[in-house]
Design a protein around this motif. Structure first.
Motif, short mmCIF file in Angstrom:
data_model
loop_
_atom_site.label_atom_id
_atom_site.label_comp_id
_atom_site.label_asym_id
_atom_site.label_seq_id
_atom_site.Cartn_x
_atom_site.Cartn_y
_atom_site.Cartn_z
N ARG A 147 0.71 -0.81 0.20
CA ARG A 147 -0.07 -0.12 -0.03
C ARG A 147 0.52 1.50 0.20
N PHE A 148 2.37 0.83 0.73
CA PHE A 148 2.76 2.42 0.78
C PHE A 148 3.70 2.04 -0.27
N GLY A 149 4.23 1.64 -1.22
CA GLY A 149 4.47 1.88 -2.63
C GLY A 149 3.51 2.23 -3.40
N SER A 150 2.06 2.32 -3.57
CA SER A 150 1.28 2.05 -4.58
C SER A 150 1.19 3.57 -4.32
N MET A 151 1.02 4.22 -2.99
CA MET A 151 0.28 5.60 -2.66
C MET A 151 1.79 6.79 -3.16
N LEU A 152 2.89 5.75 -2.85
CA LEU A 152 4.57 6.62 -3.11
C LEU A 152 3.99 7.03 -4.82
N ALA A 153 3.70 5.61 -5.44
CA ALA A 153 3.56 5.51 -6.96
C ALA A 153 2.52 6.66 -7.53
N PHE A 154 1.38 6.77 -6.96
CA PHE A 154 0.34 7.63 -7.20
C PHE A 154 1.08 8.77 -6.85
N VAL A 155 1.33 8.88 -6.28
CA VAL A 155 2.00 11.00 -5.40
C VAL A 155 2.19 11.37 -6.17
N SER A 156 3.62 10.86 -6.72
CA SER A 156 4.81 10.79 -6.78
C SER A 156 4.83 10.88 -8.23
N LEU A 157 4.10 11.00 -9.22
CA LEU A 157 3.88 10.33 -10.61
C LEU A 157 3.08 11.87 -11.28
N PRO A 158 2.41 12.68 -10.80
CA PRO A 158 1.70 13.79 -10.52
C PRO A 158 2.63 14.93 -11.09
N ILE A 159 3.51 14.95 -9.80
CA ILE A 159 4.44 16.14 -9.28
C ILE A 159 5.29 15.68 -10.08
N ALA A 160 6.25 14.78 -10.12
CA ALA A 160 6.95 14.86 -11.48
C ALA A 160 6.33 15.25 -12.80
N ILE A 161 5.08 14.31 -13.66
CA ILE A 161 5.37 15.48 -14.81
C ILE A 161 5.23 16.61 -14.49
N ILE A 162 4.35 17.69 -13.29
CA ILE A 162 4.23 18.71 -13.41
C ILE A 162 5.71 19.48 -13.53
N LEU A 163 6.71 19.16 -12.69
CA LEU A 163 7.82 20.00 -12.42
C LEU A 163 8.42 19.21 -13.30
N LEU A 164 8.30 18.67 -14.29
CA LEU A 164 8.97 18.35 -15.36
C LEU A 164 9.29 19.29 -16.66
N ALA A 165 7.86 19.54 -16.51
CA ALA A 165 7.26 20.57 -17.37
C ALA A 165 6.73 22.05 -17.50
N ARG A 166 6.97 22.38 -16.25
CA ARG A 166 7.28 24.04 -15.78
C ARG A 166 8.18 24.99 -16.00
N PRO A 167 9.71 24.30 -16.30
CA PRO A 167 10.40 25.28 -16.86
C PRO A 167 10.48 25.25 -18.45
N TRP A 168 9.83 25.15 -19.54
CA TRP A 168 9.68 24.61 -20.53
C TRP A 168 8.56 25.19 -20.82
N LEU A 169 7.50 25.69 -19.93
CA LEU A 169 5.84 26.10 -20.76
C LEU A 169 6.18 26.89 -21.86
N LYS A 170 7.29 28.41 -21.26
CA LYS A 170 7.08 29.45 -22.47
C LYS A 170 8.42 29.40 -23.62
N ASP A 171 9.13 27.73 -23.81
CA ASP A 171 9.87 27.74 -24.14
C ASP A 171 9.58 27.95 -25.96
N HIS A 172 10.61 28.36 -26.39
CA HIS A 172 10.12 28.80 -27.94
C HIS A 172 9.97 27.51 -29.07
N VAL A 173 10.60 26.63 -28.89
CA VAL A 173 10.66 24.68 -29.44
C VAL A 173 9.22 24.04 -28.42
#
Length: 269
Positions: A147-173
Motif C-alpha cells: 500500500r505504501f508503494g502504491s501511494m508513493l507511486a500514485f502521488v509522485s508521478l503527477p508531481i514529477a510530470i508537473i515539475l518536469l514541464a513547468r520550466p519549459w512552458l513558454k519555451d520557443h521550441v
C-alpha cells in the motif's frame, strides 16, 4: 572553439524540432552516435509503457472483473504477467528520464527527476511486496509495504510530470510539449482526487476507505491517466533525442537575431 565535427553537427539543427513542431530537420551523417543512445532509451521506454497498458488490458479482458483492484492479479496464476507489466512501466519510466537528462531537459537532482524516480521505486515495491491475500491468510507486513508503494507511486508521478514541464512552458521550441505534459500531469491529479476523497471519508466515518468507491474502477482510471502522462513525456524525450546534446538548450533560445549564446546546453530545473 568548437571542433569541425561539432560545427557540422550544429548546422544540422537550424530549425525547431519535435512531434509538435513543423520543420524537423534530418540529421547529417555523423550525428547518429550523438543521438542513438538517448533515442533508444526514449523509444524503448515509451514502448515499454505501451506494452504495460496492453498487458494489463489483456488481463482485464480475459480475467477481470474490473471492480477488483489491479494488484489482485499478483495473488494468482497471473502474477508473472502482472510483475512483468509493472517492471516494464518502472524501468521504461527511468529510461525516459535518462533520455531527458542526457538531452539537457532536466537534471538528475531536480525535483521532477527525483519524483519520477520515486514513482519507479513505488512500482518496484508493489512488485516485491504483494498485497495481503486474505484467502490464504494475512501477510500484513507485505500488504502494508504494498500500500505504501502504491501511494508513493500514485502521488509522485503527477508531481514529477508537473515539475518536469513547468520550466519549459513558454519555451520557443519545447513549449507545446511542455504544455501537453503539464496538462497530463493535471489530469493525473484530478484522477487521484476520488482516492483522496475516499481516504478522507474513511477517516471520518465507519466505512473503510476502499469501500467508498468501487476501487477497481477508480484505480484503472488513475492508471490510465498516469501511464498516459508517462507516455506524453516519452514522446517529448523521443523528439528531444533528434537533437545533438549541446543543441537542445540552444535551439530553445532561437530568435530572429543571430545566437550569441554559448553552445553548452543550459539545463532547466
Amino acid at each position: 572553439m568548437r571542433s569541425r565535427a561539432e560545427l557540422n553537427l550544429s548546422e544540422s539543427w537550424e530549425h525547431p524540432v519535435g512531434f509538435l513542431n513543423p520543420g524537423t530537420a534530418r540529421a547529417r551523417p555523423g550525428v547518429g552516435r550523438y543521438v542513438l543512445i538517448p533515442r533508444l532509451a526514449a523509444t524503448g521506454g515509451s514502448l515499454a509503457v505501451v506494452v504495460t497498458v496492453a498487458m494489463v488490458g489483456l488481463l482485464d479482458l480475459t480475467v477481470g472483473p474490473l471492480r477488483r483492484t489491479i494488484s489482485e492479479y499478483a495473488l494468482g496464476d497471473y502474477r508473472p504477467v502482472f510483475d512483468v507489466a509493472v517492471l516494464l512501466l518502472a524501468f521504461g519510466s527511468l529510461a525516459i528520464l535518462a533520455a531527458l537528462v542526457h538531452k539537457g531537459l532536466t537534471r538528475w537532482r531536480s525535483g521532477g527527476s527525483i519524483a519520477l524516480i520515486l514513482w519507479s521505486v513505488g512500482l518496484l515495491l508493489v512488485v516485491a511486496f504483494p498485497k495481503t491475500n486474505w484467502a490464504m491468510g494475512t501477510n500484513q507486513v507485505s500488504g502494508s509495504i504494498h500500500r505504501f508503494g502504491s501511494m508513493l507511486a500514485f502521488v509522485s508521478l503527477p508531481i514529477a510530470i508537473i515539475l518536469l514541464a513547468r520550466p519549459w512552458l513558454k519555451d520557443h521550441v519545447w513549449g507545446k510539449h511542455a504544455r501537453w505534459t503539464m496538462a497530463s500531469g493535471v489530469l493525473s491529479v484530478i484522477a487521484f482526487m476520488p482516492i483522496l476523497y475516499a481516504i478522507v471519508m474513511g477517516s471520518m466515518g465507519g466505512v473503510r476507505w476502499w469501500r467508498v468507491f468501487p476501487l477497481g474502477y477508480i484505480e484503472r482510471i488513475l492508471l490510465i491517466a498516469e501511464v498516459g502522462a508517462v507516455l506524453v513525456v516519452g514522446l517529448w524525450a523521443i523528439a528531444a533525442s533528434r537533437v545533438a546534446p549541446w543543441r537542445v538548450g540552444e535551439i530553445s533560445r532561437t530568435t530572429s537575431a543571430p545566437s550569441t549564446t554559448s553552445s553548452t546546453t543550459r539545463t532547466r530545473s
